[in-house]
Motif scaffolding. Structure first.
Motif, PDB file in Angstrom:
ATOM      1  N   LYS A 182      17.663  39.964  12.693  1.00  0.00           N
ATOM      2  CA  LYS A 182      19.122  39.984  12.539  1.00  0.00           C
ATOM      3  C   LYS A 182      19.570  39.455  11.177  1.00  0.00           C
ATOM      4  O   LYS A 182      20.545  38.719  11.065  1.00  0.00           O
ATOM      5  CB  LYS A 182      19.795  39.234  13.680  1.00  0.00           C
ATOM      6  N   LEU A 183      18.849  39.872  10.143  1.00  0.00           N
ATOM      7  CA  LEU A 183      19.169  39.483   8.773  1.00  0.00           C
ATOM      8  C   LEU A 183      19.674  40.674   7.949  1.00  0.00           C
ATOM      9  O   LEU A 183      19.686  40.630   6.723  1.00  0.00           O
ATOM     10  CB  LEU A 183      17.944  38.869   8.095  1.00  0.00           C
ATOM     11  N   LEU A 194      13.906  29.584   5.268  1.00  0.00           N
ATOM     12  CA  LEU A 194      15.139  28.936   5.721  1.00  0.00           C
ATOM     13  C   LEU A 194      15.433  29.254   7.189  1.00  0.00           C
ATOM     14  O   LEU A 194      16.021  28.448   7.896  1.00  0.00           O
ATOM     15  CB  LEU A 194      16.325  29.380   4.860  1.00  0.00           C
ATOM     16  N   HIS A 195      15.025  30.445   7.608  1.00  0.00           N
ATOM     17  CA  HIS A 195      15.233  30.867   8.997  1.00  0.00           C
ATOM     18  C   HIS A 195      14.013  30.584   9.871  1.00  0.00           C
ATOM     19  O   HIS A 195      13.942  31.059  11.001  1.00  0.00           O
ATOM     20  CB  HIS A 195      15.603  32.354   9.040  1.00  0.00           C
ATOM     21  N   GLN A 196      13.055  29.864   9.311  1.00  0.00           N
ATOM     22  CA  GLN A 196      11.825  29.495  10.009  1.00  0.00           C
ATOM     23  C   GLN A 196      11.081  30.715  10.555  1.00  0.00           C
ATOM     24  O   GLN A 196      10.599  30.734  11.680  1.00  0.00           O
ATOM     25  CB  GLN A 196      12.117  28.490  11.118  1.00  0.00           C
ATOM     26  N   GLU A 224      12.212  36.036  -3.284  1.00  0.00           N
ATOM     27  CA  GLU A 224      13.482  35.637  -2.677  1.00  0.00           C
ATOM     28  C   GLU A 224      13.412  35.751  -1.162  1.00  0.00           C
ATOM     29  O   GLU A 224      13.931  34.896  -0.441  1.00  0.00           O
ATOM     30  CB  GLU A 224      14.626  36.518  -3.176  1.00  0.00           C
ATOM     31  N   LEU A 225      12.775  36.809  -0.684  1.00  0.00           N
ATOM     32  CA  LEU A 225      12.664  37.014   0.755  1.00  0.00           C
ATOM     33  C   LEU A 225      11.842  35.900   1.398  1.00  0.00           C
ATOM     34  O   LEU A 225      12.190  35.407   2.476  1.00  0.00           O
ATOM     35  CB  LEU A 225      12.047  38.377   1.064  1.00  0.00           C
TER      36      LEU A 225
END
Length: 118
Positions: A50-51, A27-29, A20-21
């Motif tokens: 910042k996740l 998705l956040h490149q 999942e990570l």
């Protein structure tokens, strides 16, 4: 539940969370080797990116805590009152950190905090 069974369940959960990570980071490149880094390093990397507000971040920190507790012989003890966490709670969520009563108290306090800040 035996210690080896718990460790196996946590390992399966860890493998799923790492997958999942990988998806979340893509998705956040962000490029990280989610399979090779330690949980602590993954948690640090998520914090730096910042996740930390992601539900996955919370699951990873809970998993890290559960594995540490298992190594110390404290797995299944409530983090607040140190009583045994009910077996049904741990069966439903092997990352559970609180017994039923302390979880209810925590949820009540947390709701109270939210009301005070809004």
């Amino acid at each position: 539940m035996s210690r080896s069974h718990i460790r196996h369940e946590l390992s399966v959960l860890e493998a799923n969370l790492r997958k999942e990570l990988g998806t979340l980071l893509a998705l956040h490149q962000i490029t990280l080797d989610t399979q090779q880094l330690s949980l602590t390093s993954l948690i640090d990397e998520m914090t730096a990116a910042k996740l930390a507000d992601e539900p996955l971040f919370i699951k990873l920190t809970q998993l890290d805590a559960a594995l540490c507790q298992l190594d110390l012989g404290l797995y299944g003890l409530c983090s607040d009152c140190e009583a045994d966490i009910e077996a049904e709670r741990l069966n439903a969520n092997p990352l559970e950190q609180r017994c039923t009563q302390c979880a209810a108290d925590y949820a009540h306090e947390h709701r109270h905090e939210l009301r005070l800040t809004h």
